[in-house]
Design an enzyme around this catalytic site. Structure first.
Site, PDB file in Angstrom:
ATOM      1  N   PRO A  12       0.780  -1.235   0.000  1.00  0.00           N
ATOM      2  CA  PRO A  12       0.000   0.000   0.000  1.00  0.00           C
ATOM      3  C   PRO A  12       0.814   1.289   0.000  1.00  0.00           C
ATOM      4  CG  PRO A  12       0.074  -0.939   2.195  1.00  0.00           C
ATOM      5  CD  PRO A  12       0.762  -1.923   1.296  1.00  0.00           C
ATOM      6  N   ASP A  35       4.532   1.487 -11.050  1.00  0.00           N
ATOM      7  CA  ASP A  35       3.375   2.386 -11.009  1.00  0.00           C
ATOM      8  C   ASP A  35       3.644   3.634 -10.181  1.00  0.00           C
ATOM      9  OD1 ASP A  35       1.754   0.933 -12.621  1.00  0.00           O
ATOM     10  OD2 ASP A  35       0.533   0.060 -11.029  1.00  0.00           O
ATOM     11  N   LYS A  56      -0.070   5.618 -13.619  1.00  0.00           N
ATOM     12  CA  LYS A  56      -1.116   6.589 -13.922  1.00  0.00           C
ATOM     13  C   LYS A  56      -1.801   7.004 -12.629  1.00  0.00           C
ATOM     14  CE  LYS A  56      -3.468   2.686 -16.089  1.00  0.00           C
ATOM     15  NZ  LYS A  56      -2.367   2.049 -16.711  1.00  0.00           N
ATOM     16  N   GLY A  87       1.078  -1.052  -7.316  1.00  0.00           N
ATOM     17  CA  GLY A  87       0.657  -0.699  -5.960  1.00  0.00           C
ATOM     18  C   GLY A  87      -0.285  -1.756  -5.387  1.00  0.00           C
ATOM     19  N   GLY A  88      -0.204  -1.970  -4.085  1.00  0.00           N
ATOM     20  CA  GLY A  88      -1.117  -2.905  -3.421  1.00  0.00           C
ATOM     21  C   GLY A  88      -0.910  -4.316  -3.914  1.00  0.00           C
ATOM     22  N   ASP A  89      -2.032  -4.962  -4.265  1.00  0.00           N
ATOM     23  CA  ASP A  89      -1.978  -6.293  -4.859  1.00  0.00           C
ATOM     24  C   ASP A  89      -2.237  -6.154  -6.358  1.00  0.00           C
ATOM     25  OD1 ASP A  89      -2.250  -9.427  -4.234  1.00  0.00           O
ATOM     26  OD2 ASP A  89      -3.577  -8.836  -5.879  1.00  0.00           O
ATOM     27  N   THR A 117      -3.170  -5.311  -0.081  1.00  0.00           N
ATOM     28  CA  THR A 117      -4.066  -4.385  -0.756  1.00  0.00           C
ATOM     29  C   THR A 117      -4.492  -3.224   0.154  1.00  0.00           C
ATOM     30  OG1 THR A 117      -5.981  -4.272  -2.215  1.00  0.00           O
ATOM     31  CG2 THR A 117      -6.247  -5.565  -0.208  1.00  0.00           C
ATOM     32  N   ALA A 118      -4.913  -2.124  -0.462  1.00  0.00           N
ATOM     33  CA  ALA A 118      -5.212  -0.885   0.264  1.00  0.00           C
ATOM     34  C   ALA A 118      -6.270  -1.077   1.352  1.00  0.00           C
ATOM     35  CB  ALA A 118      -5.661   0.193  -0.719  1.00  0.00           C
ATOM     36  N   MET A 169     -10.716   3.979  -5.478  1.00  0.00           N
ATOM     37  CA  MET A 169     -10.803   4.993  -6.534  1.00  0.00           C
ATOM     38  C   MET A 169     -12.151   5.726  -6.507  1.00  0.00           C
ATOM     39  SD  MET A 169      -9.024   2.935  -9.692  1.00  0.00           S
ATOM     40  CE  MET A 169      -9.607   1.307  -9.271  1.00  0.00           C
TER      41      MET A 169
HETATM   42  C1  SAM Z   1      -5.722   1.639  -9.210  1.00  0.00           C
HETATM   43  S1  SAM Z   1      -6.215   1.231  -7.588  1.00  0.00           S
HETATM   44  C2  SAM Z   1      -4.970   0.067  -7.184  1.00  0.00           C
HETATM   45  C3  SAM Z   1      -5.310  -0.774  -5.998  1.00  0.00           C
HETATM   46  C4  SAM Z   1      -4.175  -1.715  -5.617  1.00  0.00           C
HETATM   47  N1  SAM Z   1      -3.973  -2.709  -6.626  1.00  0.00           N
HETATM   48  C5  SAM Z   1      -4.418  -2.368  -4.264  1.00  0.00           C
HETATM   49  O1  SAM Z   1      -4.539  -3.589  -4.207  1.00  0.00           O
HETATM   50  O2  SAM Z   1      -4.473  -1.641  -3.270  1.00  0.00           O
HETATM   51  C6  SAM Z   1      -5.716   2.675  -6.693  1.00  0.00           C
HETATM   52  C7  SAM Z   1      -6.631   2.933  -5.513  1.00  0.00           C
HETATM   53  O3  SAM Z   1      -6.248   2.138  -4.404  1.00  0.00           O
HETATM   54  C8  SAM Z   1      -6.487   2.839  -3.209  1.00  0.00           C
HETATM   55  N2  SAM Z   1      -5.198   3.026  -2.510  1.00  0.00           N
HETATM   56  C9  SAM Z   1      -3.978   2.711  -2.973  1.00  0.00           C
HETATM   57  N3  SAM Z   1      -3.033   2.950  -2.044  1.00  0.00           N
HETATM   58  C10 SAM Z   1      -3.677   3.434  -0.953  1.00  0.00           C
HETATM   59  C11 SAM Z   1      -3.265   3.856   0.339  1.00  0.00           C
HETATM   60  N4  SAM Z   1      -1.995   3.808   0.706  1.00  0.00           N
HETATM   61  N5  SAM Z   1      -4.210   4.287   1.194  1.00  0.00           N
HETATM   62  C12 SAM Z   1      -5.510   4.300   0.854  1.00  0.00           C
HETATM   63  N6  SAM Z   1      -5.967   3.917  -0.353  1.00  0.00           N
HETATM   64  C13 SAM Z   1      -5.063   3.478  -1.249  1.00  0.00           C
HETATM   65  C14 SAM Z   1      -7.120   4.174  -3.588  1.00  0.00           C
HETATM   66  O4  SAM Z   1      -8.521   4.005  -3.587  1.00  0.00           O
HETATM   67  C15 SAM Z   1      -6.589   4.349  -4.993  1.00  0.00           C
HETATM   68  O5  SAM Z   1      -7.414   5.215  -5.744  1.00  0.00           O
END
Ligand code: SAM
Length: 269
Positions: A12, A35, A56, A87-89, A117-118, A169
């Site tokens: 995250p 990313d 992006k 980012g995240g998973d 994941t976030a 998002m």
């Molecule tokens: C394109 S998605 C990718 C999600 C990612 N694959 C995941 O598993 O967390 C991006 C969204 O994830 C969320 N996000 C990512 N990093 C975050 C963080 N550190 N804190 C809170 N929300 C986060 C937000 O909603 C952001 O708009």
């Protein structure tokens, strides 16, 4: 084709919330495509690799997905270890499937390395379980964001059907989210926690209700944020769990079902 492409979850944000497998692959990588939300310290682990930004973020420059797919295929022809760092998973709202499809079509070997994941990082940030025993048995992970070429769907119904939800998002369309959830039958007084920059030193949390959700537009959340919805996201639980809670004049309802808006509490960590 000689190389293998690893689709790697960077977690995250906090650079130490990375799996060992991910860290070891970064150290061995020949080339890394990363990313926008990946922490610079995580990218720096790939000290011997060519490092290419392809991220992006809303309203900012992005590299078209098809172009990224092609670059991955081309890189696998020229390098042994290609890392696609997300980012995240990678498999949750991460467009991994398009990349996997392109790799499979080109006969390129690949492997997916999961990341945190976030939604899970946000739940950890505030110390409130997404699946709190006795309250929540089902959680819906959704995004209202409709990408190019995608059909809109009725995402709000899945949150109504579940005990709790995490919206990715969604911050830019808080008005529409609140309206859609209420129209789909979710109680306007349902607690909400908006967690920005989960896992990072500048993490912020705003507690409100679905009815109050449109107000987050006033707070200006520049970082990535996830919207958690469910009976367990009462501010007082997190305030009790946080040693350095900053409480901002909010009133707490005894019972969220009888309240129209419990106000707002900020928790700083
Ligand atoms: C394109 S998605 C990718 C999600 C990612 N694959 C995941 O598993 O967390 C991006 C969204 O994830 C969320 N996000 C990512 N990093 C975050 C963080 N550190 N804190 C809170 N929300 C986060 C937000 O909603 C952001 O708009």
């Amino acid at each position: 084709m000689s190389g293998i492409v690893y689709l790697v979850g960077a977690g995250p944000g906090a650079p130490d919330l990375l799996t060992l497998r991910a860290a070891r692959l970064l150290e061995r990588a020949d080339i890394v495509f990363y990313d926008a939300l990946v922490h610079p310290e995580t990218i720096a682990l790939a000290a011997n690799a060519r490092r290419i930004a392809v991220g992006k973020r809303c309203g900012k420059h992005s590299t078209a997905q098809q172009f990224i797919n092609k670059r991955l295929v081309d890189a696998a022809a020229a390098h042994s270890i290609v890392v696609r760092l997300k980012g995240g998973d990678p498999m949750l709202f991460g467009r991994a499937q398009e990349e996997i499809a392109a790799l499979e079509a080109a006969g390129v070997r690949y492997e997916v390395v999961p990341g945190i994941t976030a939604a899970l990082a946000a739940s950890a940030q505030i110390g409130i379980s997404l699946t709190q025993r006795g309250v929540v048995r089902t959680v819906s992970l959704v995004t209202p964001r409709v990408g190019e070429g995608e059909a809109a769907n009725d995402w709000a119904r899945s949150i109504v059907a579940a005990d709790a939800g995490a919206i990715y998002m969604g911050v830019g369309q808080a008005d529409a989210i609140a309206a859609a959830l209420i129209a789909a039958g979710k109680a306007a007084a349902t607690p909400v926690a908006v967690v920005e920059n989960a896992s990072l030193p500048n993490a912020r949390v705003i507690y409100l209700t679905i009815a109050g959700l449109p107000r987050i537009a006033d707070d200006g959340l520049p970082g990535p944020a996830v919207i958690l919805i469910g009976a367990q996201f009462h501010a007082h639980q997190a305030a009790a769990a946080s040693a350095n809670a900053l409480v901002d004049g909010a009133t707490e309802p005894d019972d969220c079902r009888e309240s129209t808006d419990p106000g707002r509490v900020r928790i700083g960590r």
